[in-house]
Design a protein around this motif. Structure first.
Motif, mmCIF file in Angstrom:
data_model
loop_
_atom_site.group_PDB
_atom_site.id
_atom_site.type_symbol
_atom_site.label_atom_id
_atom_site.label_comp_id
_atom_site.label_asym_id
_atom_site.label_seq_id
_atom_site.Cartn_x
_atom_site.Cartn_y
_atom_site.Cartn_z
ATOM 1 N N LEU A 257 0.714 -1.159 -0.104
ATOM 2 C CA LEU A 257 -0.052 -0.074 -0.090
ATOM 3 C C LEU A 257 0.798 1.196 -0.111
ATOM 4 C CD1 LEU A 257 -2.711 -1.106 2.729
ATOM 5 C CD2 LEU A 257 -2.739 -1.248 0.170
ATOM 6 N N ASP A 258 2.043 1.210 0.480
ATOM 7 C CA ASP A 258 2.905 2.195 0.833
ATOM 8 C C ASP A 258 3.897 2.559 -0.882
ATOM 9 O OD1 ASP A 258 1.967 3.145 3.023
ATOM 10 O OD2 ASP A 258 3.147 1.695 4.087
ATOM 11 N N TRP A 259 3.771 1.654 -1.523
ATOM 12 C CA TRP A 259 4.742 1.502 -2.635
ATOM 13 C C TRP A 259 3.640 1.739 -4.138
ATOM 14 C CZ3 TRP A 259 7.723 -3.319 -0.885
ATOM 15 C CH2 TRP A 259 8.548 -2.710 0.192
ATOM 16 N N GLY A 260 2.658 2.223 -4.009
ATOM 17 C CA GLY A 260 1.680 2.614 -5.065
ATOM 18 C C GLY A 260 0.992 1.372 -5.393
ATOM 19 N N GLY A 261 0.634 0.565 -4.413
ATOM 20 C CA GLY A 261 -0.350 -0.446 -4.800
ATOM 21 C C GLY A 261 0.484 -1.680 -5.411
ATOM 22 N N LEU A 262 2.015 -1.754 -5.583
ATOM 23 C CA LEU A 262 2.628 -2.690 -6.118
ATOM 24 C C LEU A 262 2.154 -4.126 -5.762
ATOM 25 C CD1 LEU A 262 5.161 -3.341 -7.801
ATOM 26 C CD2 LEU A 262 6.617 -3.237 -5.760
ATOM 27 N N GLU A 263 2.126 -5.044 -6.598
ATOM 28 C CA GLU A 263 1.766 -6.459 -6.067
ATOM 29 C C GLU A 263 2.914 -7.404 -6.284
ATOM 30 O OE1 GLU A 263 -1.706 -7.811 -8.374
ATOM 31 O OE2 GLU A 263 -2.917 -6.085 -7.667
ATOM 32 N N LEU A 264 3.072 -8.212 -5.136
ATOM 33 C CA LEU A 264 4.416 -8.834 -5.250
ATOM 34 C C LEU A 264 3.830 -10.331 -4.578
ATOM 35 C CD1 LEU A 264 6.723 -6.217 -3.391
ATOM 36 C CD2 LEU A 264 6.841 -7.029 -5.635
ATOM 37 N N THR A 265 4.597 -11.103 -5.042
ATOM 38 C CA THR A 265 4.560 -12.778 -4.788
ATOM 39 C C THR A 265 5.470 -13.144 -3.749
ATOM 40 O OG1 THR A 265 3.718 -13.358 -7.013
ATOM 41 C CG2 THR A 265 4.521 -15.054 -5.388
ATOM 42 N N THR A 266 5.225 -13.704 -2.601
ATOM 43 C CA THR A 266 6.079 -14.004 -1.696
ATOM 44 C C THR A 266 6.443 -15.574 -1.588
ATOM 45 O OG1 THR A 266 4.461 -14.720 0.158
ATOM 46 C CG2 THR A 266 4.942 -12.234 -0.052
ATOM 47 N N ALA A 267 7.593 -15.900 -0.857
ATOM 48 C CA ALA A 267 8.031 -17.338 -0.960
ATOM 49 C C ALA A 267 7.288 -17.999 0.236
ATOM 50 C CB ALA A 267 9.481 -17.233 -0.703
ATOM 51 N N ARG A 268 6.953 -17.423 1.309
ATOM 52 C CA ARG A 268 6.539 -17.780 2.520
ATOM 53 C C ARG A 268 5.003 -17.385 2.436
ATOM 54 N NH1 ARG A 268 9.304 -15.179 6.890
ATOM 55 N NH2 ARG A 268 7.886 -16.003 8.130
ATOM 56 N N SER A 350 11.779 -14.968 -2.166
ATOM 57 C CA SER A 350 12.454 -15.251 -0.976
ATOM 58 C C SER A 350 13.101 -14.080 -0.357
ATOM 59 C CB SER A 350 13.463 -16.266 -1.213
ATOM 60 O OG SER A 350 14.596 -15.673 -2.166
ATOM 61 N N ALA A 351 13.140 -12.980 -0.811
ATOM 62 C CA ALA A 351 13.848 -11.812 -0.390
ATOM 63 C C ALA A 351 12.706 -10.805 0.332
ATOM 64 C CB ALA A 351 14.756 -10.987 -1.422
ATOM 65 N N ILE A 352 11.529 -11.202 0.186
ATOM 66 C CA ILE A 352 10.528 -10.262 0.752
ATOM 67 C C ILE A 352 10.378 -10.726 2.169
ATOM 68 C CG2 ILE A 352 8.165 -9.505 0.817
ATOM 69 C CD1 ILE A 352 8.264 -9.964 -2.322
ATOM 70 N N LEU A 353 10.784 -9.864 3.225
ATOM 71 C CA LEU A 353 10.323 -10.132 4.441
ATOM 72 C C LEU A 353 8.881 -10.144 4.994
ATOM 73 C CD1 LEU A 353 13.494 -8.155 5.896
ATOM 74 C CD2 LEU A 353 13.320 -10.498 5.321
ATOM 75 N N LEU A 354 8.408 -11.122 5.875
ATOM 76 C CA LEU A 354 7.096 -10.656 6.167
ATOM 77 C C LEU A 354 7.134 -10.303 7.562
ATOM 78 C CD1 LEU A 354 5.277 -14.197 4.787
ATOM 79 C CD2 LEU A 354 5.794 -11.868 3.600
ATOM 80 N N LEU A 355 6.317 -9.336 7.847
ATOM 81 C CA LEU A 355 6.399 -8.632 9.267
ATOM 82 C C LEU A 355 5.098 -8.218 9.883
ATOM 83 C CD1 LEU A 355 9.058 -5.878 7.927
ATOM 84 C CD2 LEU A 355 9.640 -7.927 9.029
#
Length: 367
Positions: A257-268, A350-355
């Motif tokens: 939401l803070d990056w212009g609605g960028l959609e990303l796929t996560t590994a976890r 795999s580089a996307i941290l889930l927080l």
């Protein structure tokens, strides 16, 4: 002899209440956090310099099943610093200016101490020939070695290091980090290093506590804490600058939401309590338009639009229109920023941290 330090400390400070509970054994433990978060106060409570309001601090010998209670509020035990066998290395080393190197080290033995261990530790720390010098005539590195020698000459069971490199320039800091790492490898007691420098913590400490406002917010082996910080505040403390709130689109898909609605796929899998993601600045891969065309999974492909580029001596800092910040190494002989900006950036799932956003809770940590 294998020893374990068990600490449960509660103390009311001006801005918050210090509440920490952890167990430290063999291996170097680091406490990383911003200035004023309670790191140094934790060390001072262990050393006996300040008295907690409540809690318990004890040293346990695993081989002989014995314990040495340093502080216990319930039993009204408060052992004075001189009896605790805890070595404390202060930020400014606290050497006595009117004493020579040898006299400063002898001060660690107290009255009646024999000089044999002093001569041995002078040799071990490379201080031969400086025995009669005063602190003002020593370099920063030599002062640190004298302070460490004074701490270790009486064989403390615990060694506490409070921001030992805070006042040093970058070159001296790196050299002394390596020297200190060697000293700590040979030390068989419990060692705890307090720092606000994440590089220092990563380089010197096998295990790590992250602290904020008097609480432990993350703990574990140092590399694991950096790889998976779990909370937003822990990610920031370990150097992650790209953090965004998210909307969950699926088990492995989010909208930033803070990056212009960028959609990303996560590994976890994105579990229900995950409300943010993080991407470290060095985890982006630059791609040309031609290379990007071959990427099958387009979701993690980021178009580099209207970037702002700042030149540093050995890096380019690139801020994208959507707010993502990227760090790229540069050749210090090339100053044309056009070479630094690719058409696209790729971030691996795999580089996307889930927080998770930080919630108030007590954390018990055992190493």
């Amino acid at each position: 002899m294998k020893r374990v330090l068990e600490a449960e400390i509660q103390k009311r400070l001006k801005q918050f209440e210090l509440q920490v509970r952890f167990t430290a054994g063999q291996g170097r433990l680091g406490i990383l956090g911003p200035s004023g978060c309670g790191k140094s106060m934790t060390l001072k409570a262990i050393a006996g310099i300040v008295k907690p309001d409540r809690g318990k601090i004890l040293l346990r010998s695993l081989e002989h099943d014995m314990e040495h209670v340093l502080y216990d509020s319930a039993k009204r035990i408060y052992e004075c610093p001189q009896k605790r066998r805890v070595g404390y290395l202060f930020q400014n080393y606290a050497l006595f200016p009117n004493m020579t190197v040898e006299q400063n080290i002898c001060a660690g033995l107290g009255k009646g101490g024999k000089k044999e261990p002093v001569r041995e530790i002078i040799r071990r720390f490379g201080l031969e020939g400086l025995e009669n010098q005063y602190p003002k005539r020593l370099s920063g590195g030599q002062q640190q070695r004298v302070a460490l020698a004074r701490c270790l000459v009486y064989h403390p069971q615990v060694l506490l290091l409070d921001e030992p490199f805070a006042a040093m320039d970058t070159f001296l800091r790196e050299r002394l980090r390596l020297e200190l790492a060697g000293v700590l490898r040979d030390y068989d007691g419990v060692s705890i290093l307090v720092t606000h420098d994440r590089d220092e913590a990563f380089q010197l400490c096998e295990n790590l506590l992250l602290m904020n406002r008097g609480k432990i917010i993350a703990a574990g082996p140092t590399r694991e804490v950096f790889a998976n910080p779990s909370t937003v505040e822990a990610a920031r403390l370990t150097g992650c600058k790209n953090i965004s709130k998210i909307k969950r689109l699926g088990s492995y898909k989010v909208k930033a939401l803070d990056w212009g609605g960028l959609e990303l796929t996560t590994a976890r899998e994105v579990e229900a309590d995950i409300d943010c993601i993080g991407i470290r600045a060095h985890d982006f891969e630059p791609l040309s338009a031609e290379d990007a065309a071959w990427i099958k999974e387009k979701g993690n492909l980021i178009f580099v639009e209207e970037p702002e580029v700042s030149e540093m001596p050995f890096e380019w800092h690139v801020t994208l229109k959507n707010g993502i910040w990227w760090k790229r190494e540069k050749n210090n002989h090339i100053h044309d920023s056009r070479a630094a900006v690719p058409d696209y950036l790729l971030v691996k799932p795999s580089a996307i941290l889930l927080l998770k956003s930080l919630k108030e809770e007590k954390c018990t940590c055992i190493f």
